[in-house]
Design an enzyme around this catalytic site. Sequence first.
Site, mmCIF file in Angstrom:
data_model
loop_
_atom_site.group_PDB
_atom_site.id
_atom_site.type_symbol
_atom_site.label_atom_id
_atom_site.label_comp_id
_atom_site.label_asym_id
_atom_site.label_seq_id
_atom_site.Cartn_x
_atom_site.Cartn_y
_atom_site.Cartn_z
ATOM 1 C CB SER A 282 -39.214 -9.427 -21.077
ATOM 2 O OG SER A 282 -39.069 -10.562 -21.855
ATOM 3 C CG ASP B 184 -34.654 -14.005 -17.715
ATOM 4 O OD1 ASP B 184 -33.872 -13.725 -18.626
ATOM 5 O OD2 ASP B 184 -35.704 -13.374 -17.511
ATOM 6 C CG HIS C 76 -34.114 -10.740 -20.703
ATOM 7 N ND1 HIS C 76 -34.790 -11.806 -20.139
ATOM 8 C CD2 HIS C 76 -35.037 -10.057 -21.409
ATOM 9 C CE1 HIS C 76 -36.057 -11.763 -20.505
ATOM 10 N NE2 HIS C 76 -36.239 -10.716 -21.274
#
Length: 779
Positions: A564, A148, A221
């Site tokens: 996600s 990620d 994220h």
Amino acid sequence: MENSPTFFLLLPLVLIPVLASCAEKQAYIVYLGEHDGEKTLQEIEQNHHSYLLSVKETEEEARSSLLYSYKHSINGFAAVLTAYEAEKISHRDEVVSIYKSHPRKYSLHTTRSWEFAGVEEDKLKEDDKDNILVKAKYGRDVIAGLVDTGVWPEAKSFNDEGMGPVPAKWKGICQTGDQFNSSHCNKKLIGARYYIKGYEGYYGRLNRSKDYLSPRDREGHGTHTASTVGGRRVQNVSALGGFARGTASGGAPLVRVAIYKVCWAIPNKEMESTCFEEDMLAAIDDAIHDGVDLLSISIGAYDPSSPFTEDGIAIGALHAIKHKIVVSCSAGNSGPTPSTVVNAAPWIMTVGASSLDRKFLATVELGNGQKIHGETVTPYNLEKKLYPIVYAAQVINPDVPKNLSDQCMPGSLSPEKAKGKIVVCLRGNGTRVGKGGEVKRAGGIGYILGNSKANGDELTVDAHLLPATAVSHQNVMKIIEYINSTKNPTAYITPAKTVLQNITAPYMASFTSRGPSVVSPNILKPDITAPGLNVLAAWSEGSSPTMLDMDNRVVKYNILSGTSMACPHIGGSVALLKAIHPTWSSAAIRSALMTTAELRNNKGKPIADASGADADPFQFGSGHFRPSKAVDPGLVYDASHEDYIHYLCSIGVKLKNFGHKLKCPKNPPPPGNLNYPSVAIPKLKGTVVVKRTLTNVGSSKSVYFASVKPPAGISIKISPPILYFHHVGQKKSFTITVRAESEMKVGEIPKNKYSFGWLTWNDAQNIHNVRSPIAVELA
Ligand SMILES: *[C@@H]1O[C@H](CO)[C@@H](O)[C@H](O)[C@H]1NC(C)=O
Ligand SMILES: *[C@@H]1O[C@H](CO)[C@@H](O)[C@H](O)[C@H]1NC(C)=O
Ligand SMILES: *[C@@H]1O[C@H](CO)[C@@H](O)[C@H](O)[C@H]1NC(C)=O
Ligand SMILES: *[C@@H]1O[C@H](CO)[C@@H](O)[C@H](O)[C@H]1NC(C)=O
Ligand SMILES: *[C@@H]1O[C@H](CO)[C@@H](O)[C@H](O)[C@H]1NC(C)=O
Ligand SMILES: *[C@@H]1O[C@H](CO)[C@@H](O)[C@H](O)[C@H]1NC(C)=O
Ligand SMILES: *[C@@H]1O[C@H](CO)[C@@H](O)[C@H](O)[C@H]1NC(C)=O
């Protein structure tokens, strides 16, 4: 631009020197399958080097063109080549595939979500032997790998207080760099690495004021997904000054976390990251070697039709599952358009997104007394009175194109006309928060974000830059009607509050990508759904909650939506199941989660989509995850690494020399016979027979009875309809005969359209109900 197909020049040999010097160079991935198990790391690298020597003019050129040599599990390399050089290499026998690297978008693409999944901790007693968390020891012996944007190591989710020593099998490292030193790793965050050669080859040197050259997460994220998989319990947290207050926890609160940073800030853009094939492959190759038990990858493929052998995540995952590593990936955020699902390789767990049983109510009160349902997580305190309200199209600058008049695109609103008013904008082009930013720029006092028709009733909450709320398509139409109906329309947006009572959930997010898969129509995708709408988790303090330059707020938690956010819910579940069943294959764990998934919402009705219609398996796969049920599935549909290789052969991949012993059999089994926990049959003509094999993982002596709900217009026969098992581990095969009903009235069932049914194996005690969706398209 980046999506242009790989393109080879086929030119006579004599032209090489001229062409090689003027042709454009680009990063290519050369995938060579598996290692033969006999070479040392040095010999492997030499072998990769020899490929380059055969096309480059000098030793030095060959050496400098190599980006990565994949040596651990994946056999292959990434190098800068001209199209001509790539074409030459492609003729070598060992080459499984060679393809250009592409920058990828990833699919932005938790307090409440785990309780909602039935993994409840608050009410948990330590002696509750039946609880999945207790059985799994909270995942403490399991290692989760996250591919990620990195991690914010100071987030409380990653503190290691009271944790035991790092599992002995761990071989990973803590790579240092910008604001990241070895003491940022601990017994919780046990490893961190970063991969940037592909990114820098494409964009040039990283701008270190936009991102950290280290495993540290600038954007947020990666911190969000990692804390969803396995964040520690942190009490009394909330997002943005009070929303969703509660105890935040990952699915497996004691799981060890290893971070592989592969996504980096795109230059000259607001906070948005991209990830490159060659960097992801290097990360996955290392993760396999380091000893992770699962990989959670919330990164979308660039194209739902790219073949599995030209897709770094699919290639990496194929090697990972050989080591019993379960790989879960996001299905993509390109719904509601059909055939948009990505990460659809049958060895990957493909995860769709659905809603939670929580709302953030912020009602709109209109001047005529009407109350309109709205939702937001924007903290604000408007003086309680009615404000003038306008529809964006009434207050735009004259040069705005007609079709964007209600979109509140940057610079589109006229400050003279919008000042002091609540402005109604529609979703479509531009970001949800960015539209609010435009209203703020124009001096608006509040903002109502209306759904487009495609968004339906699904409300995505955001931390807006001014008082704001989101309303459904139907409701924004009511508001515009009211604005139309009166000379001086007014409204008030009530401050938001978190509501947990009487919420119908889950429903499928409109953005969640849909099946059927373009690449593998014989495999039903996605596999499963998990919460991906308005999910609270930890955030990076290196960016703002909206990731916009104009936003300078810093938060420890943020609420985001996307597949996600759904994918790490499956990652956390997998961690618990791995702890309970350490010997199970990746396919067995997936089967357990899929065959026990739920088809009904919390009101006992079929799971719906965002518009209220019944959702189908091309949205939710086998259903909504129920990790506690998956602990004891009774039977599993298992599959081996070799089965997947044969599957690749059956869809036409030429494997002349896939490593040591594996190559394509003369007559590979049909792709639909891969032992998958669901069935998809495209373009059915007449009759098709599909084979499946079940493995008993329940009680030693058991009997299962088949029960079928056939798709409309289709008949289904299971043979044998009863399966007797005598010991654990025993396998029993059966066939599914699928036939188009001949007596069907013409026009009754539309052709080229899928219909759906179910096969369930029930044991005599009705404790185990092993359910599979069946999707059939009539030719
Ligand atoms: C690592 O960085 C932190 C500050 O972020 C500092 O307090 C610590 O001393 C550093 N540790 C080492 C080993 O350099
Ligand atoms: C690096 O990013 C900063 C902040 O966005 C920007 O001001 C600067 O111009 C960038 N530098 C280069 C060389 O692009
Ligand atoms: C939770 O935090 C809020 C503010 O941060 C505080 O007012 C409240 O008392 C805390 N609640 C508990 C139970 O600690
Ligand atoms: C708006 O119309 C222009 C032509 O006038 C077209 O090029 C553009 O794609 C349209 N945009 C949208 C969002 O429909
Ligand atoms: C609006 O979005 C559509 C689809 O994403 C795109 O094709 C179009 O170019 C956009 N229009 C503008 C003006 O940004
Ligand atoms: C509002 O009025 C405009 C023009 O007067 C019209 O085109 C539009 O359809 C009306 N919208 C609604 C929702 O009534
Ligand atoms: C619960 O919600 C439904 C609509 O979803 C509504 O009809 C019903 O009255 C609500 N019940 C309570 C107790 O609020």
